[in-house]
Motif scaffolding. Structure first.
Motif, PDB file in Angstrom:
ATOM      1  N   ALA A 166     -10.021  16.503  -4.907  1.00  0.00           N
ATOM      2  CA  ALA A 166      -8.670  16.851  -4.449  1.00  0.00           C
ATOM      3  C   ALA A 166      -7.839  15.578  -4.348  1.00  0.00           C
ATOM      4  N   THR A 167      -7.225  15.184  -5.451  1.00  0.00           N
ATOM      5  CA  THR A 167      -6.359  14.002  -5.462  1.00  0.00           C
ATOM      6  C   THR A 167      -4.940  14.452  -5.110  1.00  0.00           C
ATOM      7  N   ASP A 168      -4.830  15.138  -3.997  1.00  0.00           N
ATOM      8  CA  ASP A 168      -3.642  15.910  -3.666  1.00  0.00           C
ATOM      9  C   ASP A 168      -2.878  15.430  -2.446  1.00  0.00           C
ATOM     10  N   GLY A 169      -3.156  14.207  -2.006  1.00  0.00           N
ATOM     11  CA  GLY A 169      -2.444  13.684  -0.848  1.00  0.00           C
ATOM     12  C   GLY A 169      -2.679  14.462   0.430  1.00  0.00           C
ATOM     13  N   GLY A 170      -3.812  15.149   0.502  1.00  0.00           N
ATOM     14  CA  GLY A 170      -4.130  15.957   1.685  1.00  0.00           C
ATOM     15  C   GLY A 170      -3.565  17.362   1.649  1.00  0.00           C
ATOM     16  N   PHE A 171      -3.075  17.805   0.502  1.00  0.00           N
ATOM     17  CA  PHE A 171      -2.448  19.130   0.424  1.00  0.00           C
ATOM     18  C   PHE A 171      -3.395  20.243   0.855  1.00  0.00           C
ATOM     19  N   THR A 172      -4.633  20.187   0.418  1.00  0.00           N
ATOM     20  CA  THR A 172      -5.590  21.255   0.737  1.00  0.00           C
ATOM     21  C   THR A 172      -6.294  21.041   2.065  1.00  0.00           C
ATOM     22  N   SER A 173      -6.000  19.935   2.751  1.00  0.00           N
ATOM     23  CA  SER A 173      -6.639  19.678   4.038  1.00  0.00           C
ATOM     24  C   SER A 173      -5.878  20.307   5.205  1.00  0.00           C
ATOM     25  N   PRO A 187       2.431   3.248  -3.230  1.00  0.00           N
ATOM     26  CA  PRO A 187       1.666   3.624  -4.421  1.00  0.00           C
ATOM     27  C   PRO A 187       1.070   2.405  -5.106  1.00  0.00           C
ATOM     28  N   ILE A 188       0.031   2.621  -5.881  1.00  0.00           N
ATOM     29  CA  ILE A 188      -0.594   1.542  -6.630  1.00  0.00           C
ATOM     30  C   ILE A 188       0.415   0.927  -7.593  1.00  0.00           C
ATOM     31  N   ASN A 189       0.340  -0.364  -7.787  1.00  0.00           N
ATOM     32  CA  ASN A 189       1.197  -1.049  -8.739  1.00  0.00           C
ATOM     33  C   ASN A 189       0.934  -0.492 -10.135  1.00  0.00           C
ATOM     34  N   PRO A 190       1.968  -0.035 -10.837  1.00  0.00           N
ATOM     35  CA  PRO A 190       1.762   0.545 -12.170  1.00  0.00           C
ATOM     36  C   PRO A 190       1.099  -0.411 -13.156  1.00  0.00           C
ATOM     37  N   ASN A 191       1.189  -1.704 -12.900  1.00  0.00           N
ATOM     38  CA  ASN A 191       0.613  -2.697 -13.806  1.00  0.00           C
ATOM     39  C   ASN A 191      -0.796  -3.121 -13.421  1.00  0.00           C
ATOM     40  N   ARG A 222       7.998  11.226  -1.204  1.00  0.00           N
ATOM     41  CA  ARG A 222       7.801  10.986  -2.633  1.00  0.00           C
ATOM     42  C   ARG A 222       6.618  11.774  -3.189  1.00  0.00           C
ATOM     43  N   ASP A 223       6.696  12.062  -4.495  1.00  0.00           N
ATOM     44  CA  ASP A 223       5.565  12.628  -5.215  1.00  0.00           C
ATOM     45  C   ASP A 223       4.524  11.542  -5.452  1.00  0.00           C
ATOM     46  N   ALA A 224       3.312  11.952  -5.787  1.00  0.00           N
ATOM     47  CA  ALA A 224       2.312  11.004  -6.264  1.00  0.00           C
ATOM     48  C   ALA A 224       2.785  10.455  -7.603  1.00  0.00           C
ATOM     49  N   THR A 225       2.321   9.275  -7.959  1.00  0.00           N
ATOM     50  CA  THR A 225       2.657   8.696  -9.256  1.00  0.00           C
ATOM     51  C   THR A 225       1.536   8.977 -10.251  1.00  0.00           C
ATOM     52  N   PRO A 226       1.842   8.994 -11.552  1.00  0.00           N
ATOM     53  CA  PRO A 226       0.779   9.153 -12.550  1.00  0.00           C
ATOM     54  C   PRO A 226      -0.309   8.098 -12.403  1.00  0.00           C
ATOM     55  N   GLU A 227       0.107   6.876 -12.059  1.00  0.00           N
ATOM     56  CA  GLU A 227      -0.862   5.788 -11.928  1.00  0.00           C
ATOM     57  C   GLU A 227      -1.836   6.021 -10.775  1.00  0.00           C
ATOM     58  N   GLU A 228      -1.360   6.653  -9.698  1.00  0.00           N
ATOM     59  CA  GLU A 228      -2.270   6.978  -8.591  1.00  0.00           C
ATOM     60  C   GLU A 228      -3.340   7.966  -9.048  1.00  0.00           C
ATOM     61  N   GLN A 229      -2.940   8.926  -9.858  1.00  0.00           N
ATOM     62  CA  GLN A 229      -3.901   9.903 -10.354  1.00  0.00           C
ATOM     63  C   GLN A 229      -4.874   9.269 -11.353  1.00  0.00           C
TER      64      GLN A 229
END
Length: 340
Positions: free
Chosen positions: A332-339, A49-53, A304-311
């Motif tokens: 669709a910022t869904d990690g490929g859920f709808t694909s 995931p992206i660094n929260p900072n 893992r779930d997506a992080t708020p920072e990724e969204q």
């Protein structure tokens, strides 16, 4: 017992995919779907995931952004990063103490931010947020309409399922007017009223702008056990497309983001409600466990779930000049859920 295993095989399991409650097995145990054994994911390569900072210096320098639902989760992450990137921030929430604390922290760290307390489904709050932006910073450039709910229980209240079950997510034949009305009012009417006031100001300024509405993967497909949430998020995506058409001539871009499993306080609270409902219904089996994970979640060794920072990274990108050719999109910022 792992919480994911507790959720599996319940009608309400799919609520996780609408807002981040995963219904997965221990990653060391092969899972079975429709009687077919699936692969062990422990040796897969994970996406970090992206660094929260992380932030981009001065990306929004001199710009003013309204963010609703700023007290927790994605809204809190959005105001913090936007302020670091130079924006003047107006945060809005009906959780007064938590929301004001987030904004105070931003100011203490050298950012510039104001807090507006109120319910986004009221005209008064929507007018006040825009008024605050203009009176404090002279203009309004961007907005993230993030505030939303999954049920009709006030987010600041403690969970007492026996007393609150009429306010929780339920299938249509079990759902109450209170559940339906509150979720639709906050999620759909709230986005409409926020956009109405934001667009009035942007049109009057005649200098363009951008808006991101926070929808859900539940606004792109159906999910069991949560009709009001699904309907409200489909409505958000429809409002987004409608507004994108009407305001393109003013140089105002309007998009939405549609996340799947994301780790937020709202999700953790919803998980508690799911557990209480499962217990009360004695683990009734329904259709909700057919699919509960995104592609990235399924293949991750920790699922893992997506992080708020990724969204938030996508939300701020869509506001920025880098997204100058994007409008009317339901991302669709869904990690490929709808694909798949």
């Amino acid at each position: 017992m792992n919480r994911r295993n507790m959720l599996k095989n319940t009608t309400l399991a799919t609520i996780g995919a609408t807002a981040g409650i995963s219904c997965t097995n221990d990653p060391n145990t092969p899972e079975t779907i429709a009687g077919i054994a699936t692969q062990d994911t422990t040796d897969n390569t994970d996406v970090s995931p992206i660094n929260p900072n992380y932030f981009i210096s001065d990306r929004f320098k001199g710009k003013t952004i309204i963010v609703t639902g700023c007290a927790r989760g994605m809204g809190a992450a959005a105001v913090r990063r936007a302020a670091k990137e130079g924006a003047n921030v107006v945060g809005v929430d009906w959780l007064k103490d938590e929301g004001s604390t987030v904004i105070q922290e931003i100011n203490k760290q050298g950012g510039t931010a104001k807090f507006v307390y109120g319910d986004v489904s009221t005209n008064e709050t929507c007018k006040e947020m825009v008024k605050t932006a203009v009176e404090s910073y002279g203009r309004l450039d961007y907005a993230i309409n993030n505030a939303g709910v999954m049920d009709a229980i006030f987010p600041g209240d403690a969970i007492d399922y026996d007393k609150q079950k009429h306010l929780t997510f339920s299938r249509c034949h079990e759902a109450t007017d209170e559940y339906w009305d509150v979720v639709m009012r906050v999620n759909t009417t709230g986005v409409f009223k926020c956009m109405r006031e934001q667009l009035k100001q942007m049109v009057a300024q005649n200098q363009g702008g951008a808006i991101v509405n926070v929808a859900s993967v539940a606004g792109l497909r159906g999910f069991s056990g949560t009709p009001s949430y699904v309907a409200s998020k489909h409505a958000v995506n429809g409002l987004t497309k409608n507004a994108a058409i009407d305001y393109a001539e003013y140089g105002i871009r309007i998009n939405s983001v549609c996340m799947a499993n994301t780790a937020t306080p709202m999700v953790e609270r919803a998980y508690k409600l799911v557990m209480a409902k499962v217990k009360a219904s004695k683990g009734a089996v329904g259709m909700g466990n057919i699919k509960t994970k995104s592609l990235l979640q399924y293949t991750d060794s920790n699922q893992r779930d997506a992080t708020p920072e990724e969204q938030v990274a996508v939300m701020l990108f869509l506001l920025s000049d880098e997204a100058s050719n994007i409008t009317g999109a339901n991302y669709a910022t869904d990690g490929g859920f709808t694909s798949y």
